[in-house]
Design a protein around this motif. Structure first.
Motif: not given
Ligand SMILES: [Mg+2]
Length: 375
Positions: A223-226, A249-251, A197-201, A299-301, A167-169
């Protein structure tokens, strides 16, 4: 297989009245939208792709219909490299709207690969040289947002009951709340369930310096997109903060962005989105670049079943597959309702690619057209 027409459809489908999702500044309620791209050949083969709505559904649609379609109609649908290069030469490298063009190109390219598969009578993963094996899968999409820790743990347990083994928080709230949510979910789940876990930038460099070791101690896989995609210097420094992989990478758009991202030697998972990065053609190039650096591609989906299914085909065909991001949103009619179901979660928590020709999604075109935005 001469291309007769390219048509982008700006689609918005309603969400239940009581549905909302929040993670930081990102709020979703009311509807989900995407740009569906239909490409038709003179001999009657129809391919479908998705272009990310980019919070500008009508603008992306106009870009495809008014600019890119004119470059593509009359070309051979099987010549995906030549068409990619034509759009790159005509638009991306010269006109300054790089991301917009890359997004539009992504939707067209995905539809062309759908056509190639249908013409060959082969599922996309086989056309790409892949095979049907189980792809590791985590619960992503608009799920596990900025909820109170107890409520979040209940949602996480529900997803595990549905078959998810990872799971991704979300992070990027106050550090105190980020840690409280992460700790509560980690304590509530069996150790066998993996967490990302994803910080969405949303982190500063100093917040990341504090947060990364805490998430590493809790066993988070990445840790995704800090940081925002433009801040490669922060990624370079944060890569050494803790024993946790950074994902991003999703952006990022096209192999040129990904070359710069990989060159900082700090990224543990690259995450191109097939509806944004330049399509399947470009994702294959990015996968090869990452493979040469021994970096997996996860991949980001989002948002429609087309992108989800295409992502599984890609993961089945590359030599550095990471994780598939499944859609654990409580509601997403663009995923559930517009055609063939893109995957099933198997007992071991993996997914397999569809076996129909092309991407394998039979689109309910009448339903899509009933939900086209008119303004
Ligand atoms: Mg993300």
């Amino acid at each position: 297989m001469i291309i007769e027409s390219v048509e982008a459809l700006p689609v918005a489908m309603p969400l239940p009245a009581d549905y909302s999702f929040r993670a930081g500044p990102f709020r979703f309620a009311g509807f989900r939208s995407a740009v569906a791209v239909k490409v038709t050949t003179r001999d009657g083969i129809v391919g479908w792709g998705e272009a990310m709505n980019a919070r500008s559904t009508q603008a992306i649609t106009t870009l495809i219909n008014r600019t890119l379609a004119g470059l593509v109609v009359g070309e051979d649908a099987s010549a995906v490299n030549a068409i990619w290069d034509k759009i790159y030469r005509s638009c991306i490298k010269s006109s300054g709207a790089d991301a917009g063009f890359a997004i539009g190109l992504s939707g067209i390219d995905m539809a062309l690969w759908d056509i190639r598969g249908k013409a060959a009578g082969m599922p996309l993963y086989r056309l790409l040289g892949g095979w049907s094996n189980g792809i590791r899968t985590y619960a992503g999409g608009l799920s596990l947002g900025f909820e109170p820790p107890e409520k979040l743990a209940d949602e996480a347990l529900g997803l595990v009951e549905k078959g998810f083994r990872a799971l991704k928080l979300r992070a990027g709230d106050t550090l105190e709340m980020d840690f409280a949510r992460a700790r509560k979910v980690r304590e509530s789940l069996p150790d066998s369930v993996s967490l990302m876990i994803d910080a969405n930038t949303l982190y500063s460099l100093e917040e990341c310096r504090i947060a990364a070791p805490r998430f590493a101690d809790m066993g988070f896989l990445w840790l995704e997109e800090p940081f925002p995609p433009q801040n490669l210097a922060a990624y370079r420094r944060a890569g050494h903060f803790a024993n946790i992989a950074l994902a991003a990478g999703e952006n990022h758009f096209t192999r040129y962005d990904f070359q710069e991202l990989l060159d900082i030697d700090a990224i543990g998972h690259v995450q191109p989105d097939l509806s944004k990065c330049g399509g399947i053609t470009e994702a294959l190039r990015i996968a090869a670049m990452a493979s040469a650096r021994h970096v997996p591609l996860s991949p980001h989906s989002a948002t429609t079943s087309l992108n989800y299914a295409a992502s599984i085909h890609l993961l089945s065909a590359i030599d550095n597959p990471g994780w598939f991001e499944a859609d654990a949103s409580a509601a997403n009619p663009l995923h559930h309702d517009i055609g063939t179901k893109p995957y099933e979660i198997e007992n071991d928590g993996t997914v397999r690619p569809l076996d129909g020709p092309g991407i394998g999604i039979e689109i309910d075109e009448d339903l899509l057209r009933a939900h086209v935005l008119t303004d």
